[in-house]
Design a protein around this motif. Structure first.
Motif, PDB file in Angstrom:
ATOM      1  N   UNK A  60      56.601  44.499  38.724  1.00  0.00           N
ATOM      2  CA  UNK A  60      56.287  45.391  39.618  1.00  0.00           C
ATOM      3  C   UNK A  60      58.131  45.419  40.439  1.00  0.00           C
ATOM      4  N   UNK A  61      58.284  44.005  40.939  1.00  0.00           N
ATOM      5  CA  UNK A  61      59.703  43.962  41.838  1.00  0.00           C
ATOM      6  C   UNK A  61      60.446  43.830  40.318  1.00  0.00           C
ATOM      7  N   UNK A  62      60.953  43.158  39.364  1.00  0.00           N
ATOM      8  CA  UNK A  62      61.816  43.604  37.883  1.00  0.00           C
ATOM      9  C   UNK A  62      61.733  44.642  37.663  1.00  0.00           C
ATOM     10  N   UNK A  63      60.422  45.278  37.519  1.00  0.00           N
ATOM     11  CA  UNK A  63      61.075  46.782  37.116  1.00  0.00           C
ATOM     12  C   UNK A  63      60.718  46.354  35.471  1.00  0.00           C
ATOM     13  N   UNK A  64      60.353  45.314  35.145  1.00  0.00           N
ATOM     14  CA  UNK A  64      59.515  44.985  33.803  1.00  0.00           C
ATOM     15  C   UNK A  64      58.357  45.532  32.871  1.00  0.00           C
ATOM     16  N   UNK A  65      58.256  46.263  33.217  1.00  0.00           N
ATOM     17  CA  UNK A  65      55.963  47.350  32.799  1.00  0.00           C
ATOM     18  C   UNK A  65      55.344  46.325  31.860  1.00  0.00           C
ATOM     19  N   UNK A  66      55.908  45.472  30.886  1.00  0.00           N
ATOM     20  CA  UNK A  66      55.181  44.751  29.741  1.00  0.00           C
ATOM     21  C   UNK A  66      54.806  43.582  30.785  1.00  0.00           C
ATOM     22  N   UNK A  67      55.376  42.840  31.447  1.00  0.00           N
ATOM     23  CA  UNK A  67      55.083  41.821  32.688  1.00  0.00           C
ATOM     24  C   UNK A  67      53.762  42.511  33.861  1.00  0.00           C
ATOM     25  N   UNK A  68      54.519  43.574  34.102  1.00  0.00           N
ATOM     26  CA  UNK A  68      53.174  44.152  34.940  1.00  0.00           C
ATOM     27  C   UNK A  68      51.670  44.285  34.113  1.00  0.00           C
ATOM     28  N   UNK A  69      52.007  44.421  32.653  1.00  0.00           N
ATOM     29  CA  UNK A  69      50.840  44.159  32.540  1.00  0.00           C
ATOM     30  C   UNK A  69      49.918  43.531  31.839  1.00  0.00           C
ATOM     31  N   UNK A  70      50.747  42.736  30.985  1.00  0.00           N
ATOM     32  CA  UNK A  70      50.236  41.256  31.010  1.00  0.00           C
ATOM     33  C   UNK A  70      49.407  40.609  32.395  1.00  0.00           C
ATOM     34  N   UNK A  71      50.319  40.869  33.350  1.00  0.00           N
ATOM     35  CA  UNK A  71      49.672  39.872  34.195  1.00  0.00           C
ATOM     36  C   UNK A  71      48.297  40.849  35.266  1.00  0.00           C
ATOM     37  N   UNK A  72      47.971  42.157  34.486  1.00  0.00           N
ATOM     38  CA  UNK A  72      46.885  42.753  34.636  1.00  0.00           C
ATOM     39  C   UNK A  72      45.587  42.598  34.088  1.00  0.00           C
ATOM     40  N   UNK A  73      46.433  42.420  32.518  1.00  0.00           N
ATOM     41  CA  UNK A  73      45.420  42.088  31.768  1.00  0.00           C
ATOM     42  C   UNK A  73      44.731  40.212  32.142  1.00  0.00           C
ATOM     43  N   UNK A  74      45.690  39.760  32.561  1.00  0.00           N
ATOM     44  CA  UNK A  74      45.050  38.028  32.828  1.00  0.00           C
ATOM     45  C   UNK A  74      44.312  38.079  34.247  1.00  0.00           C
ATOM     46  N   UNK A  75      45.130  38.947  35.057  1.00  0.00           N
ATOM     47  CA  UNK A  75      43.780  39.808  36.680  1.00  0.00           C
ATOM     48  C   UNK A  75      42.420  40.028  36.216  1.00  0.00           C
ATOM     49  N   UNK A  76      42.089  41.273  35.158  1.00  0.00           N
ATOM     50  CA  UNK A  76      41.655  41.055  34.250  1.00  0.00           C
ATOM     51  C   UNK A  76      40.227  40.470  33.799  1.00  0.00           C
ATOM     52  N   UNK A  77      40.894  39.804  33.081  1.00  0.00           N
ATOM     53  CA  UNK A  77      40.017  38.148  31.999  1.00  0.00           C
ATOM     54  C   UNK A  77      39.307  37.577  32.951  1.00  0.00           C
ATOM     55  N   UNK A  78      40.379  37.312  34.056  1.00  0.00           N
ATOM     56  CA  UNK A  78      39.952  36.207  34.652  1.00  0.00           C
ATOM     57  C   UNK A  78      38.963  36.583  35.615  1.00  0.00           C
ATOM     58  N   UNK A  79      38.710  37.625  36.270  1.00  0.00           N
ATOM     59  CA  UNK A  79      37.860  38.522  37.360  1.00  0.00           C
ATOM     60  C   UNK A  79      36.609  38.177  36.531  1.00  0.00           C
ATOM     61  N   UNK A  80      36.101  38.689  35.311  1.00  0.00           N
ATOM     62  CA  UNK A  80      35.556  38.278  34.130  1.00  0.00           C
ATOM     63  C   UNK A  80      35.188  36.953  33.762  1.00  0.00           C
ATOM     64  N   UNK A  81      35.271  36.017  34.070  1.00  0.00           N
ATOM     65  CA  UNK A  81      35.249  34.667  34.327  1.00  0.00           C
ATOM     66  C   UNK A  81      34.941  34.281  35.645  1.00  0.00           C
ATOM     67  N   UNK A  82      34.951  35.035  36.429  1.00  0.00           N
ATOM     68  CA  UNK A  82      35.000  34.866  37.514  1.00  0.00           C
ATOM     69  C   UNK A  82      33.743  35.230  37.894  1.00  0.00           C
ATOM     70  N   UNK A  83      33.228  37.011  38.234  1.00  0.00           N
ATOM     71  CA  UNK A  83      31.956  37.041  38.182  1.00  0.00           C
ATOM     72  C   UNK A  83      30.752  36.306  37.349  1.00  0.00           C
ATOM     73  N   UNK A  84      31.196  36.071  35.903  1.00  0.00           N
ATOM     74  CA  UNK A  84      29.875  35.785  34.994  1.00  0.00           C
ATOM     75  C   UNK A  84      29.929  34.184  36.041  1.00  0.00           C
ATOM     76  N   UNK A  85      30.548  32.837  35.892  1.00  0.00           N
ATOM     77  CA  UNK A  85      30.304  32.259  36.960  1.00  0.00           C
ATOM     78  C   UNK A  85      29.370  31.998  37.767  1.00  0.00           C
ATOM     79  N   UNK A  86      29.863  32.699  38.361  1.00  0.00           N
ATOM     80  CA  UNK A  86      29.055  33.106  40.009  1.00  0.00           C
ATOM     81  C   UNK A  86      27.894  33.725  39.650  1.00  0.00           C
ATOM     82  N   UNK A  87      27.339  34.539  38.476  1.00  0.00           N
ATOM     83  CA  UNK A  87      26.357  34.828  38.946  1.00  0.00           C
ATOM     84  C   UNK A  87      25.529  33.592  38.070  1.00  0.00           C
ATOM     85  N   UNK A  88      26.805  32.964  37.364  1.00  0.00           N
ATOM     86  CA  UNK A  88      25.437  31.853  36.659  1.00  0.00           C
ATOM     87  C   UNK A  88      25.184  31.501  37.191  1.00  0.00           C
TER      88      UNK A  88
END
Length: 122
Positions: A60-88
């Motif tokens: 967002x700060x550097x206005x490089x949208x591809x880096x922002x999209x990658x960051x969002x996808x990393x957040x999405x994947x890690x949140x999925x793993x985190x919730x699965x671990x907590x439920x487990x």
């Protein structure tokens, strides 16, 4: 070095004997290892989530949208793993028998409703 067939068979016999002799102890041993692994997964996913937030903000700060999209996808994947671990981890706690299973709000409300109906019928 992998175990031989005979060693695997003996190990399985010892596990069955332990479970038959003291099921509570065997359950506690299984639950401890699982809880530790789930906790480790949750911690790692939390750090990766923080890294994803940093990537998103960098994009967002550097206005490089591809880096922002990658960051969002990393957040999405890690949140999925985190919730699965907590439920487990929660499932392991309920299965290990040392904690009483918590009733949900709906279960408690249903029980109160049934109690009121019984009281009114008297």
């Amino acid at each position: 070095m992998p175990l031989s067939e005979e060693e695997l068979r003996l190990l399985e016999q010892m596990e069955r004997a332990l479970s038959a002799e003291d099921p509570k102890f065997a359950s506690a041993l299984r639950g401890t290892a699982l809880r530790r692994a789930q906790r480790r997964h949750a911690v790692i996913a939390g750090f990766v989530l923080a890294g994803g937030v940093a990537l998103l903000m960098t994009g967002v700060i550097s206005r490089m949208w591809i880096v922002g999209v990658v960051g969002f996808l990393v957040m999405l994947a890690s949140t999925s793993v985190l919730l699965t671990a907590l439920r487990g981890a929660a499932a392991v706690e309920e299965d290990d028998g040392s904690h009483t299973p918590r009733s949900s709000f709906f279960d408690r409300a249903t029980e109160r409703w049934k109690q009121r109906r019984r009281d009114n019928d008297l």
